[in-house]
Design a protein around this motif. Structure first.
Motif, PDB file in Angstrom:
ATOM      1  N   ASN A 123       0.765  -1.197   0.109  1.00 52.14           N
ATOM      2  CA  ASN A 123      -0.040   0.098   0.064  1.00 52.14           C
ATOM      3  C   ASN A 123       0.735   1.253   0.085  1.00 52.14           C
ATOM      4  OD1 ASN A 123      -2.288   1.444  -0.174  1.00 52.14           O
ATOM      5  ND2 ASN A 123      -2.852   1.138   1.856  1.00 52.14           N
ATOM      6  N   LEU A 124       1.866   1.264  -1.072  1.00 50.31           N
ATOM      7  CA  LEU A 124       2.511   2.492  -1.107  1.00 50.31           C
ATOM      8  C   LEU A 124       3.420   3.019   0.166  1.00 50.31           C
ATOM      9  CD1 LEU A 124       0.462   4.607  -3.240  1.00 50.31           C
ATOM     10  CD2 LEU A 124       1.668   2.927  -3.930  1.00 50.31           C
ATOM     11  N   GLN A 125       4.093   1.980   0.619  1.00 50.43           N
ATOM     12  CA  GLN A 125       4.629   2.141   1.942  1.00 50.43           C
ATOM     13  C   GLN A 125       6.269   2.403   1.774  1.00 50.43           C
ATOM     14  OE1 GLN A 125       5.053  -1.792   3.701  1.00 50.43           O
ATOM     15  NE2 GLN A 125       6.671  -0.966   5.175  1.00 50.43           N
ATOM     16  N   TYR A 126       6.613   3.426   2.378  1.00 56.32           N
ATOM     17  CA  TYR A 126       8.083   3.887   2.244  1.00 56.32           C
ATOM     18  C   TYR A 126       9.047   2.948   3.072  1.00 56.32           C
ATOM     19  CZ  TYR A 126       5.682   8.081   0.723  1.00 56.32           C
ATOM     20  OH  TYR A 126       4.949   8.881   0.109  1.00 56.32           O
ATOM     21  N   ILE A 127      10.227   2.793   2.362  1.00 59.07           N
ATOM     22  CA  ILE A 127      11.192   2.278   3.071  1.00 59.07           C
ATOM     23  C   ILE A 127      12.129   3.310   3.572  1.00 59.07           C
ATOM     24  CG2 ILE A 127      13.118   0.491   2.931  1.00 59.07           C
ATOM     25  CD1 ILE A 127      11.586  -0.683   0.488  1.00 59.07           C
ATOM     26  N   ASN A 128      12.509   3.090   4.807  1.00 52.46           N
ATOM     27  CA  ASN A 128      13.177   4.199   5.379  1.00 52.46           C
ATOM     28  C   ASN A 128      14.557   3.504   6.076  1.00 52.46           C
ATOM     29  OD1 ASN A 128      13.812   6.817   6.265  1.00 52.46           O
ATOM     30  ND2 ASN A 128      12.149   6.929   7.727  1.00 52.46           N
ATOM     31  N   PHE A 129      15.587   4.319   5.987  1.00 55.79           N
ATOM     32  CA  PHE A 129      16.711   3.716   6.484  1.00 55.79           C
ATOM     33  C   PHE A 129      17.708   4.932   7.023  1.00 55.79           C
ATOM     34  CE2 PHE A 129      21.256   3.091   6.678  1.00 55.79           C
ATOM     35  CZ  PHE A 129      21.325   1.898   7.363  1.00 55.79           C
ATOM     36  N   GLN A 130      17.786   5.154   8.278  1.00 56.52           N
ATOM     37  CA  GLN A 130      18.313   6.307   8.854  1.00 56.52           C
ATOM     38  C   GLN A 130      19.419   6.056  10.265  1.00 56.52           C
ATOM     39  OE1 GLN A 130      15.458   8.953  10.248  1.00 56.52           O
ATOM     40  NE2 GLN A 130      16.580  10.683  10.151  1.00 56.52           N
ATOM     41  N   ILE A 131      20.644   6.504  10.098  1.00 58.68           N
ATOM     42  CA  ILE A 131      21.250   6.324  11.304  1.00 58.68           C
ATOM     43  C   ILE A 131      22.215   7.699  11.300  1.00 58.68           C
ATOM     44  CG2 ILE A 131      21.746   3.889  11.080  1.00 58.68           C
ATOM     45  CD1 ILE A 131      24.510   4.537   9.373  1.00 58.68           C
ATOM     46  N   PRO A 132      22.517   8.116  12.431  1.00 58.08           N
ATOM     47  CA  PRO A 132      22.954   9.538  12.809  1.00 58.08           C
ATOM     48  C   PRO A 132      24.549   9.374  11.898  1.00 58.08           C
ATOM     49  CG  PRO A 132      22.503   8.374  14.840  1.00 58.08           C
ATOM     50  CD  PRO A 132      22.222   7.434  13.750  1.00 58.08           C
ATOM     51  N   TRP A 133      24.666  10.665  11.762  1.00 58.71           N
ATOM     52  CA  TRP A 133      26.172  10.819  10.676  1.00 58.71           C
ATOM     53  C   TRP A 133      27.007  11.667  11.075  1.00 58.71           C
ATOM     54  CZ3 TRP A 133      26.439  12.334   5.195  1.00 58.71           C
ATOM     55  CH2 TRP A 133      28.082  12.447   4.630  1.00 58.71           C
ATOM     56  N   LEU A 134      26.504  13.041  10.985  1.00 58.71           N
ATOM     57  CA  LEU A 134      27.306  14.185  11.339  1.00 58.71           C
ATOM     58  C   LEU A 134      26.706  14.811  12.459  1.00 58.71           C
ATOM     59  CD1 LEU A 134      28.369  15.644   7.689  1.00 58.71           C
ATOM     60  CD2 LEU A 134      29.803  14.087   9.449  1.00 58.71           C
ATOM     61  N   ARG A 135      27.503  15.257  13.577  1.00 59.71           N
ATOM     62  CA  ARG A 135      26.810  16.062  14.594  1.00 59.71           C
ATOM     63  C   ARG A 135      27.882  17.221  14.688  1.00 59.71           C
ATOM     64  NH1 ARG A 135      23.467  13.622  13.365  1.00 59.71           N
ATOM     65  NH2 ARG A 135      22.018  12.128  14.524  1.00 59.71           N
ATOM     66  N   LEU A 136      27.589  18.157  13.919  1.00 61.10           N
ATOM     67  CA  LEU A 136      28.327  19.384  14.263  1.00 61.10           C
ATOM     68  C   LEU A 136      28.107  20.610  14.789  1.00 61.10           C
ATOM     69  CD1 LEU A 136      29.506  19.579  10.510  1.00 61.10           C
ATOM     70  CD2 LEU A 136      30.512  17.908  12.326  1.00 61.10           C
ATOM     71  N   SER A 137      28.959  21.000  15.713  1.00 63.12           N
ATOM     72  CA  SER A 137      28.565  22.291  16.621  1.00 63.12           C
ATOM     73  C   SER A 137      28.953  23.653  15.859  1.00 63.12           C
ATOM     74  CB  SER A 137      28.829  22.233  17.764  1.00 63.12           C
ATOM     75  OG  SER A 137      28.824  23.632  18.445  1.00 63.12           O
ATOM     76  N   PHE A 138      28.221  24.612  15.715  1.00 65.16           N
ATOM     77  CA  PHE A 138      28.599  25.995  15.251  1.00 65.16           C
ATOM     78  C   PHE A 138      28.523  26.833  16.124  1.00 65.16           C
ATOM     79  CE2 PHE A 138      27.889  23.281  11.583  1.00 65.16           C
ATOM     80  CZ  PHE A 138      29.153  23.633  10.546  1.00 65.16           C
ATOM     81  N   GLY A 139      28.819  26.721  17.621  1.00 63.33           N
ATOM     82  CA  GLY A 139      28.771  27.616  18.437  1.00 63.33           C
ATOM     83  C   GLY A 139      27.251  27.968  18.701  1.00 63.33           C
ATOM     84  N   SER A 140      26.982  29.263  18.710  1.00 64.30           N
ATOM     85  CA  SER A 140      25.800  29.710  19.112  1.00 64.30           C
ATOM     86  C   SER A 140      24.719  29.770  18.034  1.00 64.30           C
ATOM     87  CB  SER A 140      25.692  31.189  19.686  1.00 64.30           C
ATOM     88  OG  SER A 140      26.438  32.040  18.551  1.00 64.30           O
ATOM     89  N   PHE A 141      25.651  29.498  16.731  1.00 64.05           N
ATOM     90  CA  PHE A 141      24.451  29.372  15.591  1.00 64.05           C
ATOM     91  C   PHE A 141      23.648  28.289  15.768  1.00 64.05           C
ATOM     92  CE2 PHE A 141      23.987  28.762  10.888  1.00 64.05           C
ATOM     93  CZ  PHE A 141      23.171  29.995  10.847  1.00 64.05           C
ATOM     94  N   GLY A 142      24.320  27.109  16.219  1.00 66.24           N
ATOM     95  CA  GLY A 142      23.337  26.123  16.459  1.00 66.24           C
ATOM     96  C   GLY A 142      24.242  24.672  15.942  1.00 66.24           C
ATOM     97  N   TRP A 143      23.570  23.561  16.205  1.00 66.31           N
ATOM     98  CA  TRP A 143      24.183  22.454  15.677  1.00 66.31           C
ATOM     99  C   TRP A 143      23.680  22.064  14.273  1.00 66.31           C
ATOM    100  CZ3 TRP A 143      26.766  19.008  18.765  1.00 66.31           C
ATOM    101  CH2 TRP A 143      27.118  18.970  19.938  1.00 66.31           C
ATOM    102  N   LEU A 144      24.498  21.338  13.718  1.00 65.26           N
ATOM    103  CA  LEU A 144      24.019  20.674  12.526  1.00 65.26           C
ATOM    104  C   LEU A 144      23.974  19.024  12.443  1.00 65.26           C
ATOM    105  CD1 LEU A 144      23.253  20.793   9.396  1.00 65.26           C
ATOM    106  CD2 LEU A 144      25.480  20.750   8.879  1.00 65.26           C
ATOM    107  N   PHE A 145      22.580  18.808  12.407  1.00 66.01           N
ATOM    108  CA  PHE A 145      22.410  17.237  12.433  1.00 66.01           C
ATOM    109  C   PHE A 145      22.514  16.702  10.952  1.00 66.01           C
ATOM    110  CE2 PHE A 145      20.896  15.936  16.902  1.00 66.01           C
ATOM    111  CZ  PHE A 145      21.939  16.770  17.529  1.00 66.01           C
ATOM    112  N   VAL A 146      23.084  15.980  10.588  1.00 67.96           N
ATOM    113  CA  VAL A 146      23.026  15.211   9.481  1.00 67.96           C
ATOM    114  C   VAL A 146      22.968  13.748   9.592  1.00 67.96           C
ATOM    115  CG1 VAL A 146      23.914  14.814   6.995  1.00 67.96           C
ATOM    116  CG2 VAL A 146      24.269  16.980   8.126  1.00 67.96           C
TER     117      VAL A 146
END
Lengths: 543, 698
Positions: A57-80
């Motif tokens: 029924n049009l089901q999505y296949i999803n694959f997700q693992i954490p990869w990059l966790r970069l901190s840019f100081g007060s600008f915030g995090w980048l989660f990829v």
């Protein structure tokens, strides 16, 4: 378990390539066989995905693992995250790619120079193509997108024809220019999109579960998480107010806000890849100079990434602007259709003619998406798949004659149907498919795009005259296709005297294995378009 | 499916699927294609059993279509809205189906003999059956999208069949021309499909009519939709201005010309217009009428001086199709359809007769070439024929019957339909406000005159007088056995068709077409335009009034035409010997007629050459401007880079080097300041004091 399937699709060629490194290049047939096996396995994997998707029924296949966790100081995090996900569109694309790679790998048997290097690059290319289609994160997408250039550059530059270096560098620079534009949009997106408050809790708690020391870090630095995940970047509510993507931003430059600039950069970036007149000139050179198997990949897969990018990224990221400038996009599409079609008519080199016909067909994709209608969008996707198959077939057919005589000049042949009857039959199939005859997939694609365009006239998106102009493409397509058939295949048999020394033998078994599956698929899609339409029926217009 | 209930057709669940026939037939066609290299006997057996198997369901479907019109709808695919496969049969469809299969059957029978020695025997029949599939598709489809699919496939099969002898360069050019000219029409078809889709969201004819009947609608959009379909029909039915492909299509084998380019395929345009008749806008009908009128005049005029037997018949077909168009444009549904059926029969018969003649003349050519070297003549040239009635008596009879029907001689079927057409057109012009519209009946009547003339001319030249080829090759004198009657299978095919040209097969009353049984199964559909109904009733009234007059006039015109041809080609004996002067090439009208108003030349000069010029221009633009722009851009960047590099090397770096040299030099000099010699310091100090002192004093 299903989710690892996507990883397998992406990395299987790469892993095989790495393992094959230990096999010396002089075992040519081992290399050929391995490439063939890899592409067959890719076809099987993609079919499995297709089945899961269409049965569940049009089901999505999803694959997700954490990869990059970069901190840019007060600008915030980048989660990829390393995030792969299927939907109807990219499933269609990977199925197409796996088939095209198969055909290309069969065709590449004729490659004798540096076989090992060639197949290693092919494995790299396969991984980056599948990765590009399946990635569900902008950064990931961009990495795979960029990475494609490297194998492509060498494949054209080393194994190509006489002017291969020129073509390779032209291809590389053009595409790189597009990539730079896309990179700018990537930066703009990164700076604008935050993970929404509602999702924050789950994401943070997930992170903490993975990495207990994270919590203190997180609180100390910033509570903002930037993301490039496709799940978040298309939602306006996630944009930081005052950021580049914010439509309320009034930072004007020549009267345009930053969002409009980013939109056009993005559009041009993918338009180069598609390609659209007037940024198309890399394509004829690249196609002509590339060896047959690479032309097939170029036309069958790489052009599709341009269309894929427009549908998957440009449209949902800038729905308002896309709507606003739909007219402009449609004009570009119609110009591509007519201009490239007319240019094809005047070509003397068979491969160049096919290259221009490719541009002409890609114009349909632009017109389809610019119609802002479901029919147009479906037609555009259908056209991408259909053109992938048809142009592969056309290039492979051109390769047949080139392999035999090393001459692609149309005027040097006449009446080939008498000596190469089976070749002529497949050529007739390919050229009639390309001109959009019913029962071939091209017809369904073109007609849906036209229906979308007429719907757009009704809704006031496109002007009437533009759509009428686009109808001319039916005529132009027929004239160049039939012209080739008439000039090369019919009439009394004749070849240029200097070519008489070559033996013109009809199709070999290997050539049958390329042409037959492609022809059958083209006809199958033409008669049962639901195979594809069902797949993409879940897609929603972002407007 | 709901739409079907509204239109009064029950879903006929008990009926086997109608789609099965085209499906199975296309499989047979594929099988034939794969067996194309096989022996002729095997292919004949397959054809025989195909005929045997298909005849029963066909009769069954025709029967149910005639007496219980039905529809079957399936979902095909969905690209936004669902596109249905709606097929069905009603009176119009069933009659056409019967006609197509009768002629296809006879043509296949004929071809098994005609193409006996062809090396691509199997491929020929595969294409022919594929054509039958596509034509069947057009007939049964009640969804315009599906119709378009089969419409294109018919064009494709026409391409394949014209191109059957692809080694001849002329043939493939003709095939391409036919396809491309048809494509122009198809652009119109796609245009109207687009408008229909945008307006109604469906392609089902029944559903569209139901929507239109239930509410207000935009009349102008219907005009444009109709115009698009009309353009498609103009292409397929070889109407002005797209008729140029049909004469060239005569490169096809003659049975193909009989089936496709005379009887069925070219009639598909008329058939489709009749099917969408209720949707046609009144203004559009007027356009249709005039297109038909012009075409019929054009065709008949061009046919009058042709020398190639197939060309005459081709132009005749164009002209007759023009009749049908004109009648259809005169708000008549029945007359064009009746003429479509009758024309199909007599024209197929004429073509098959012509094929038999060509066949035996080509045979003669082969035999002659054994005796005389360098025999070269065109077996299709009627100037070389003559006196064939003695050598091919049965063909002569068949040809006579069919051409009488073509001219519309009383007691033939052709008379019935032509009479109906003339009556309709005259009544239409009587009911128009402006007297300008009398142009149309004038055109049609002069066409009728010329039709009788060219048919008579062909008839007399082929069958009467002496055998003129004998004038060229004296060896033929007294050797009449070389030309023989056609083989039985061929003879049977056109014999049967010619017999059907008699009135009795269509109506028991030789003078009144309204009594025809064909019309029992056809009924004038209600137009969705309100004004139409009244207008049609008035036309019918006038028609009843004028009927006898029109019969009288048409018979007079007909006799005039025949008399003229008899006078010119039979009575005046000067052509008997000097056959090459048969064309009165000196007169301007004859020149115009022979070259079909030079329309091909005009198109070549005006459209094709400018099309090629545009294409070449774009290619030049591509090469010289866009590509050179990119290349020069790249070059400029390289030049710029070199300049930068030069600057870097000589200016930036040079400056740095210069500075270094300078500093070096300066410091070399300055180092003397600190060379540690007291004398120098002393000199320096004194000099400094002097300078400062002088400066202060000034």
């Amino acid at each position: 378990m299903e989710s690892y399937l996507l990883c397998l699709i992406v990395f299987f060629p790469l892993i095989t390539g790495l393992l094959m490194l230990f096999v010396p290049g002089r075992f040519v047939s081992v290399w050929r066989l391995s490439a063939l096996i890899v592409s067959v396995i890719e076809i099987i994997l993609c079919t499995v995905c297709y089945n899961i998707f269409s049965n569940g029924n049009l089901q999505y296949i999803n694959f997700q693992i954490p990869w990059l966790r970069l901190s840019f100081g007060s600008f915030g995090w980048l989660f990829v995250d390393f995030h792969l996900k299927t939907d109807g569109l990219n499933l269609a694309m990977i199925c197409l790619s796996s088939i095209v790679f198969f055909a290309s790998n069969v065709s590449s048997f004729s490659i004798i120079k540096f076989t090992k290097g060639y197949y290693l690059l092919i494995f790299l290319l396969m991984t980056s193509v599948f990765g590009c289609f399946l990635s569900h994160d902008f950064l990931l997408f961009f990495l795979f997108f960029e990475f494609m250039l490297l194998p492509m550059y060498f494949l054209i530059g080393i194994w190509g024809g006489e002017r291969r270096e020129y073509a390779a560098i032209k291809f590389f620079l053009y595409t790189l220019l597009g990539s730079v534009f896309i990179l700018l949009v990537l930066i703009g997106t990164y700076s604008s999109v935050l993970v929404p408050e509602t999702e924050l809790g789950t994401i943070v708690s997930q992170e903490i579960a993975n990495n207990p020391s994270f919590k203190s870090d997180f609180l100390q630095i910033s509570t903002r998480i930037h993301t490039l995940d496709f799940d978040f970047i298309f939602n306006k509510n996630n944009y930081l107010s005052g950021s580049l993507l914010d439509s309320k931003l009034q930072s004007l430059l020549f009267g345009w806000d930053a969002r409009t600039f980013l939109f056009f950069l993005f559009l041009i970036g993918f338009a180069i890849k598609l390609p659209v007149v007037p940024v198309h000139t890399w394509l004829p050179d690249a196609h002509v100079e590339a060896p047959t198997s690479i032309s097939v990949i170029l036309a069958g897969v790489l052009l599709k990434i341009g269309g894929y990018g427009i549908i998957k990224l440009v449209m949902p990221l800038f729905p308002d602007l896309f709507e606003k400038y739909a007219f402009l996009i449609a004009i570009l599409g119609v110009i591509s259709m007519l201009y490239a079609g007319l240019a094809a008519l005047a070509q003397k080199d068979l491969k160049k003619l096919i290259a221009y016909s490719s541009i002409s067909h890609m114009g349909f994709v632009m017109l389809g998406v610019a119609s802002l209608s479901k029919e147009g969008l479906n037609g555009a996707i259908f056209q991408m798949v259909s053109h992938g198959l048809i142009s592969s077939l056309l290039f492979l057919l051109a390769g047949v004659i080139y392999e035999r005589t090393h001459d692609r000049e149309i005027a040097h042949y006449r009446g080939l149907a008498t000596v190469l009857p089976n070749f002529a039959i497949f050529s007739a199939i390919a050229y009639f498919a390309s001109l959009g005859l019913p029962v071939f997939s091209g017809f369904i694609a073109e007609i849906s795009v036209y229906m979308g365009a007429f719907t757009a006239v009704k809704t006031g998106v496109l002007p009437f005259w533009l759509v009428i102009c686009s109808l001319l493409s039916l005529l132009i397509g027929a004239s160049y296709s039939l012209w080739v058939l008439q000039r090369m295949f019919f009439g009394e048999f004749w070849v240029k005297p200097s070519l008489e020394k070559f033996q013109l033998a009809d199709l070999t078994f290997r050539e049958w294995t390329m042409f037959l599956p492609l022809s059958i698929l083209i006809i199958l899609l033409g008669i049962f378009p639901s195979i594809l339409f069902n797949l993409i029926s879940g897609m929603k217009l972002p407007f | 499916m709901g739409n079907l209930l509204n239109t009064g057709f029950a879903e006929n669940g008990d009926l086997p699927y109608l789609l099965g026939i085209p499906f199975l037939l296309s499989i047979v066609s594929l099988v034939l294609f794969f067996l194309r290299k096989c022996d002729r006997g095997l292919i004949n057996i397959i054809l025989f059993f195909t005929g045997l198997i298909f005849i029963i369901p066909l009769i069954f479907f025709i029967y149910s279509g005639l007496f219980h019109p039905f529809r079957q709808t399936f979902e095909w695919f969905n690209f936004g809205q669902t596109v249905n496969i709606s097929v069905g049969l009603d009176g119009q469809g069933s009659l056409m189906l019967g006609l197509v299969f009768l002629i296809t059957f006879l043509v296949i029978l004929y071809s098994t003999s005609y193409l006996k020695s062809d090396k691509d025997y199997g491929r020929y029949f595969a294409s022919l059956l594929f054509f039958a599939v596509a034509m069947l598709g057009i007939i049964i489809s009640y969804n315009l999208f599906l119709t378009f699919v089969f419409w294109e496939l018919v064009g494709f099969s026409s391409y394949l069949l014209i191109n059957h002898w692809y080694e001849k360069p002329k043939t493939s050019a003709a095939a391409r021309k036919a396809f491309i000219v048809n494509r122009i029409g198809d652009m119109g078809f796609v245009f109207s499909l687009g408008l229909l889709y945008a307006e109604f969201g469906t392609f089902d004819i029944d559903a569209i009519i139901a929507i239109l009947k239930s509410g207000n609608f935009n009349e102008s959009i219907l005009f444009w939709i109709g115009l698009g379909i009309l353009l498609g029909c103009i292409g397929k039915s070889a109407q002005f201005p797209l008729m140029v492909w049909l004469p060239d299509a005569m490169q096809a084998p003659t049975p193909v010309s009989a089936l496709l380019h005379a009887a069925t395929m070219v009639a598909a345009g008329i058939f489709l217009l009749a099917r969408v008749f209720p949707l046609l806008h009144p203004d559009l009908l007027t356009i249709i009428a005039y297109i038909g009128g012009i075409t019929s005049f054009f065709g008949a005029f061009a046919a009058a001086t042709q020398t190639d037997i197939k060309k005459i018949l081709a132009y005749s077909t164009i002209s007759q199709l023009g009749y049908m168009m004109a009648a259809l444009g005169s708000h008549s549904y029945l007359a064009p359809l009746l003429h479509l059926f009758i024309h199909a029969i007599f024209k197929a018969s004429l073509f098959l007769c012509a094929g038999a003649i060509i066949h035996s003349l080509s045979h003669l050519k082969e035999q002659l070439s054994n005796k005389i070297p360098n025999v070269d003549f065109d077996p299709q040239d009627i100037r070389l024929m003559g006196g064939l009635r003695k050598r091919m008596p049965l063909t002569f009879l068949a040809f006579a019957l069919a051409s009488m029907a073509g001219a519309g001689v009383p007691l033939t079927a052709g008379f019935l339909s032509k009479d109906e057409i003339l009556a309709v057109i005259v009544s239409w012009s009587f009911n128009q406000e402006s007297p300008v519209h009398f142009v149309l009946p004038v055109l049609i009547f002069s066409t009728s005159l010329m039709t009788a003339f060219y048919l008579g001319r062909m008839f007399f030249l082929i069958f009467f007088g002496g055998f003129r080829l004998g004038n060229v090759y004296p060896e033929l004198k007294g050797n009449s056995k070389l030309i023989h009657e056609a083989p039985i299978r061929m003879l049977f095919s056109y014999g049967l068709l010619s017999l059907m040209c008699l009135f009795i097969f269509f109506s028991f009353n030789p003078l009144d077409p309204d009594k025809s049984w064909v019309l029992d199964f056809l009924s004038h559909p209600d137009s969705i335009f309100q004004s139409e109904k009244k207008f049609v009733t008035e036309i019918n009234k006038t028609q009843d009034l004028l009927h006898n007059w029109i019969i009288a006039i048409s018979v007079v015109v007909l006799s005039l035409g025949f008399a003229l041809s008899y006078f010119l080609y039979r009575f005046k004996t000067r052509f008997k010997k000097d056959f090459l002067r048969l064309n009165i090439h000196l007169t301007l009208p004859a020149q115009f007629s022979y070259n079909a108003f030079y329309i091909d030349t005009i198109y070549q000069k005006v459209f094709i050459e400018s099309y090629n010029k545009v294409s070449d221009g774009i290619s030049d633009l591509e090469r010289n401007i866009i590509n050179s722009f990119v290349d020069n851009g790249a070059l400029n960047i390289v030049v710029f880079a070199n300049i930068i590099s030069w600057i870097d090397k000589y200016l930036v770096d040079g400056f740095v080097n210069f500075l270094m040299t300078l500093l070096n030099g300066v410091s070399m000099q300055l180092k003397y300041l600190q060379n540690g010699k007291i004398q120098s310091y002393l000199v320096g100090a004194i000099l400094a004091i002097l300078v400062v002192g002088i400066w202060l004093m000034i």
